[in-house]
Write a protein that holds these residues in place. Structure first.
Motif, short mmCIF file in Angstrom:
data_model
loop_
_atom_site.label_atom_id
_atom_site.label_comp_id
_atom_site.label_asym_id
_atom_site.label_seq_id
_atom_site.Cartn_x
_atom_site.Cartn_y
_atom_site.Cartn_z
N ARG A 1 -8.52 1.43 16.05
CA ARG A 1 -9.99 1.98 15.52
C ARG A 1 -11.23 1.94 15.89
O ARG A 1 -12.16 2.42 15.77
CB ARG A 1 -9.68 1.30 14.64
N LYS B 1 1.15 -1.23 -0.26
CA LYS B 1 -0.16 0.31 -0.02
C LYS B 1 0.98 1.39 0.12
O LYS B 1 2.17 1.48 1.20
CB LYS B 1 -0.82 0.20 0.97
N ASP C 1 -5.23 1.08 8.33
CA ASP C 1 -5.90 1.70 8.00
C ASP C 1 -7.42 2.44 8.23
O ASP C 1 -8.59 2.36 8.51
CB ASP C 1 -6.52 -0.08 7.83
#
Length: 492
Positions: A311, A73, A428
């Motif tokens: 998260r 990524k 993420d």
């Protein structure tokens, strides 16, 4: 300063002086040459008096993202202000992936730049230095990182990148370097025995996490390090430093095409392979105290429980709530009561460490050994009171203003930006995370903050570790509005 550095910096200084002289002379004899952009469009220095209550402007980032052919990524920000670039690779290759061999991840990362085909550690360092480039690396519980800073001109960029790719993709893990680093680690373990703060921290993580991958020391142990072999390092490297397990963050003086070519070369140099599985959540630990007997004048206090993962939707509310309790330095409840009003410590801090799995919420300080029991009880009472009453409106508004004022520092330099990009990619987070976070913080109400801290913190679930001598305890001094003197001597 070494002779190499002295010569290099001396020549660099002369070159800069010469360049300034040329620019000045050119401006004097060429009055019709117009600036590249009108003065009104160039960045202006902001006066603090003119800002008033408004926070300074934050650097706006145009984040571009893509995936390499091998599965890495990429997050890229074009920044033309300086003729250089910062590159940071983040791998899910921290100690949580040691797989029963404590220290394996750390030792692999430390050995990356110890040798590549045709170059030993000295030649690698000298080559980076001669190119004006710098290499960095480190391993933690969640992740391992490797970074490169270089001038963006092709004559420096290309050889620096070629060596960086060798270091990451073709480390030779030489036996002599492995033996040297092992000896350094073993010497460090001996020194840890004289460090009560380190001993308390090791005990705390073992109690919080037990057999979970976060539970053992990232640097390994005196029992695990001697037996780690070169073959184990090679196997860990092939698995954990694979392209599919990497996030590539890049900031600097590069076009999109140049950035794509650079990251493609980095990705292709890595071992082929997929991302490693995410770390499982830990079990809730057994609360209560434990004590490490240590001959010192002060006692280390660590008060913790499991917090949140990175998260968690309550991250912003908990961050703001903690800033008011003990995370914001001077002006927080803990600093005001424990240091300013009672003089019990030089400093006290609380914070959430949010990781792939639930990281710790931790309150830490050192205090006089004979007042450690009373200080511990006072902190527990303060936490109960904070959870019961929540912050005040004045505390909330002050914390919001302070965060708004300090948050621009998170993107003030290319190095800061590349760190943010690496973290966003690894956990993420959305590309709009930086804007979203500040907007969410500023919109939070007292009720939302109080609700979040009460759902995640429990004063009856605290794991407490103390390290210091067993001595007769004294009563705490009463609070005073006049700042009290701090404990005499240097804390240890």
């Amino acid at each position: 300063m070494s002779e190499r550095n002295g010569l290099r910096y001396g020549l660099l200084g002369l070159a800069l002086l010469g360049l300034l002289a040329i620019l000045y002379a050119t401006s004097q004899r060429s009055p019709d040459i117009q600036p590249a952009e009108p003065a009104s469009s160039r960045p202006q220095i902001e006066s603090l008096s003119e800002l008033g209550d408004q926070p300074p402007a934050r650097r706006h980032l145009e984040i571009q993202t893509w995936q390499t052919a091998e599965g890495a990524k990429v997050l890229f920000v074009e920044a033309r202000e300086l003729p250089m670039f910062d590159l940071r690779l983040t791998f899910a290759a921290g100690s949580s992936h040691d797989q029963g061999v404590p220290g394996l991840a750390m030792l692999t990362n430390a050995m990356l730049n110890e040798g590549v085909p045709g170059k030993d550690v000295g030649a690698i360092a000298a080559t980076f230095e001669d190119l004006g480039a710098s290499f960095g690396n480190g391993a933690y519980r969640d992740m391992a990182v490797a970074s490169l800073r270089s001038l963006s001109a092709a004559e420096q960029r290309e050889p620096a990148l070629a060596l960086f790719n060798q270091v990451l993709g073709q480390p030779t893990f030489p036996e002599d370097s492995l033996a040297r680093i092992k000896n350094q680690l073993l010497a460090g373990f001996e020194q840890q025995k004289q460090n009560p703060g380190k001993l308390a921290n090791l005990e705390l993580f073992q109690r919080l996490y037990g057999e979970h991958p976060y539970g053992h020391p990232s640097e390994g142990t005196a029992d695990s390090i001697p037996g780690i072999s070169r073959e184990q390092l090679q196997a860990f490297h092939a698995r954990a430093y694979a392209a599919g397990n990497a996030v590539i963050a890049l900031v600097g003086d590069l076009s999109r095409a140049e950035a794509e070519a650079l990251t493609a070369a980095v990705s292709a140099a890595l071992p082929a392979g997929p991302a490693l599985p995410r770390i499982a959540q830990p079990e809730v630990p057994t609360p209560g105290p434990s004590h490490i007997e240590f001959p010192s004048s002060q006692t280390h206090l660590l008060i913790a429980q499991l917090g949140i993962d990175r998260r968690d939707p309550d991250y912003a509310a908990l961050y703001l709530g903690n800033q008011m309790f003990g995370g914001g330095g001077f002006g927080t409840r803990l600093m005001e009561e424990i240091r300013e009003k009672r003089g019990l410590t030089y400093g006290i801090y609380s914070g959430f460490t949010a990781m792939q799995a639930r990281g710790p919420f931790l309150i830490s300080l050192q205090t006089s050994a004979e007042q450690s029991a009373g200080t511990l009880q006072l902190i527990q009472d303060m936490l109960r009171e904070y959870l019961a009453e929540g912050p005040s409106e004045a505390e909330l508004q002050r914390a919001k203003r302070e965060l708004a004022g300090s948050f621009p520092l998170s993107t003030a330099s290319n190095a800061a930006i590349v760190g943010q990009l690496g973290s966003m990619g690894f956990y993420d987070l959305p590309l709009t995370y930086l804007e979203d976070f500040m907007a969410e913080v500023q919109a939070l109400s007292l009720e939302q903050v109080k609700d979040a801290i009460n759902r995640h913190l429990d004063p009856e679930a605290l794991v407490i570790v103390t390290a210091g001598p067993t001595v007769e305890q004294k009563e705490l001094p009463p609070p005073s509005d006049t700042p009290r003197p701090q404990p005499s001597g240097v804390p240890h």
